[in-house]
Design an enzyme around this catalytic site. Sequence first.
Site, PDB file in Angstrom:
ATOM      1  N   GLY A 217      44.127  46.939  50.073  1.00  0.00           N
ATOM      2  CA  GLY A 217      43.469  47.012  48.768  1.00  0.00           C
ATOM      3  C   GLY A 217      41.999  47.303  48.936  1.00  0.00           C
ATOM      4  O   GLY A 217      41.558  47.678  50.023  1.00  0.00           O
ATOM      5  N   ASN A 218      41.246  47.156  47.865  1.00  0.00           N
ATOM      6  CA  ASN A 218      39.799  47.339  47.974  1.00  0.00           C
ATOM      7  C   ASN A 218      39.098  46.338  47.057  1.00  0.00           C
ATOM      8  O   ASN A 218      39.749  45.584  46.340  1.00  0.00           O
ATOM      9  CB  ASN A 218      39.416  48.790  47.668  1.00  0.00           C
ATOM     10  CG  ASN A 218      39.799  49.185  46.265  1.00  0.00           C
ATOM     11  OD1 ASN A 218      39.263  48.671  45.300  1.00  0.00           O
ATOM     12  ND2 ASN A 218      40.757  50.091  46.154  1.00  0.00           N
ATOM     13  N   ARG A 219      37.777  46.354  47.102  1.00  0.00           N
ATOM     14  CA  ARG A 219      37.011  45.273  46.469  1.00  0.00           C
ATOM     15  C   ARG A 219      36.634  45.540  45.015  1.00  0.00           C
ATOM     16  O   ARG A 219      35.838  44.808  44.440  1.00  0.00           O
ATOM     17  CB  ARG A 219      35.752  45.005  47.293  1.00  0.00           C
ATOM     18  CG  ARG A 219      36.072  44.496  48.680  1.00  0.00           C
ATOM     19  CD  ARG A 219      34.817  44.341  49.503  1.00  0.00           C
ATOM     20  NE  ARG A 219      33.869  43.418  48.895  1.00  0.00           N
ATOM     21  CZ  ARG A 219      32.595  43.307  49.277  1.00  0.00           C
ATOM     22  NH1 ARG A 219      32.143  44.066  50.234  1.00  0.00           N
ATOM     23  NH2 ARG A 219      31.801  42.445  48.682  1.00  0.00           N
ATOM     24  N   ALA A 284      39.250  52.370  41.591  1.00  0.00           N
ATOM     25  CA  ALA A 284      39.178  52.765  42.999  1.00  0.00           C
ATOM     26  C   ALA A 284      40.600  52.847  43.528  1.00  0.00           C
ATOM     27  O   ALA A 284      41.199  51.827  43.868  1.00  0.00           O
ATOM     28  CB  ALA A 284      38.374  51.727  43.779  1.00  0.00           C
TER      29      ALA A 284
END
Length: 413
Positions: A217-219, A284
Amino acid sequence: MSGPRVVLGVSGGIAAYKACELLRRLTESGHDVTVVPTAAALEFVGAPTWAALSGKPVSAEVWDGVHEVPHVRLGQTADLVVVAPATADLLAKAAHGLADDLLTNTLLTARCPVVLAPAMHTEMWEHAATAANVATLRSRGVLVIEPAEGRLTGADTGKGRLPDPEEIFEVARDVLARSGAGGAGRPGVGVHDLAGRQVVVSAGGTREYLDPVRFLGNRSSGRQGYALARAAASRGAEVTLIAANVDLTDPAGVKVVRVGSTAELRDAVLTATASADAVVMAAAPADFRPTEASEVKIKKADDGSAPSITLQQNPDILKEISTHRARPEAVIVGFAAETGDATGSVLDLARAKLARKGCDLLVVNDVSGGAVFGSTDNEAVILGSDGSAVDVPHGTKSALAHLIWDQVVTRLT
Ligand SMILES: Cc1cc2nc3c(=O)[nH]c(=O)nc-3n(C[C@H](O)[C@H](O)[C@H](O)COP(=O)(O)O)c2cc1C
């Protein structure tokens, strides 16, 4: 008190008690609030509650304190009138200019922005009479927030719920700021310049599962996308917000579609953009996904070895919707979270990305050090495919959202 003057109208719906929370938020953030309930609202929540929470006397009638002519003064001196909940009856009276109590008189004398947050049973909301009243009010520049869907008064559910007080508060603050009365005001900006427009905003970060419990995943928190959706709704747009793994309150009056992976995000974006005037891709998406996802949890080996994961590229959604446009006249906005490297500065890389993607605007964040993620603030440059560059100094994500919509509006018209 010297804060913006807000008239909080409350009409006689079961959700009147939720206006207490809205009132608290408004007063605690420095607004000078006068509560004007209808007689029916006082059946649900008594005048002492409104008086104690606002610190001001409360009346539903034009006959109290007549020497101060409140039926004219309140509307004339307000910076914002917000009615929450607004009953079907109140909408009808406002649409037809009736003035048989203090609130409806105030609505007629107000020259400031007016926000109405309707709440009622689905049948009342969908009735042709209510729909016509809402259309009339919107055509006059009143911001009528779409009700939320969910549990209604009884055991039934449907569209007609009052949006969360927190969200009505955000809309009110946003409208005040844009009208110039909220401190950081920018007078002269059209309040409803997205009225009649359909816009799509994506938010959050997609997840690609390795097995049932682990993912790449991402932030991204989704805050910038949520601010964009809220800002567009407060400017009158019909908003679809595609949210990938976001843990935030749904913005009022916005249709929220939830997705998990980049493939799901792509499907939702392609569906929603078919009729959109503008698309802002603030989500994102994960650029890669595991070639294979295990159906069972990948076990830890006793010999200390780790599994190797093969990744493959995900589709580039921004590039796809920019190069194969569903509607050639639609404005497409991308985001680039960049860090400079040996091949170029943040802006060099972003200009190249704008050309590569084929979108109309690219909002560039310098994310060196990870400062932007999850924060309520942002700072950016909005690059245009026409060579323009708008520097947005450090400020709230909401302020950046409005500057992005300003750029979109210029290109739409
Ligand atoms: C228990 C109860 C709940 C009600 N809830 C609503 C509501 O959520 N929305 C609405 O439009 N009317 C609702 N009504 C009807 C209004 O109270 C009624 O139309 C009243 O005349 C509204 O007056 P006002 O618009 O001056 O406040 C409700 C009535 C009762 C008795």
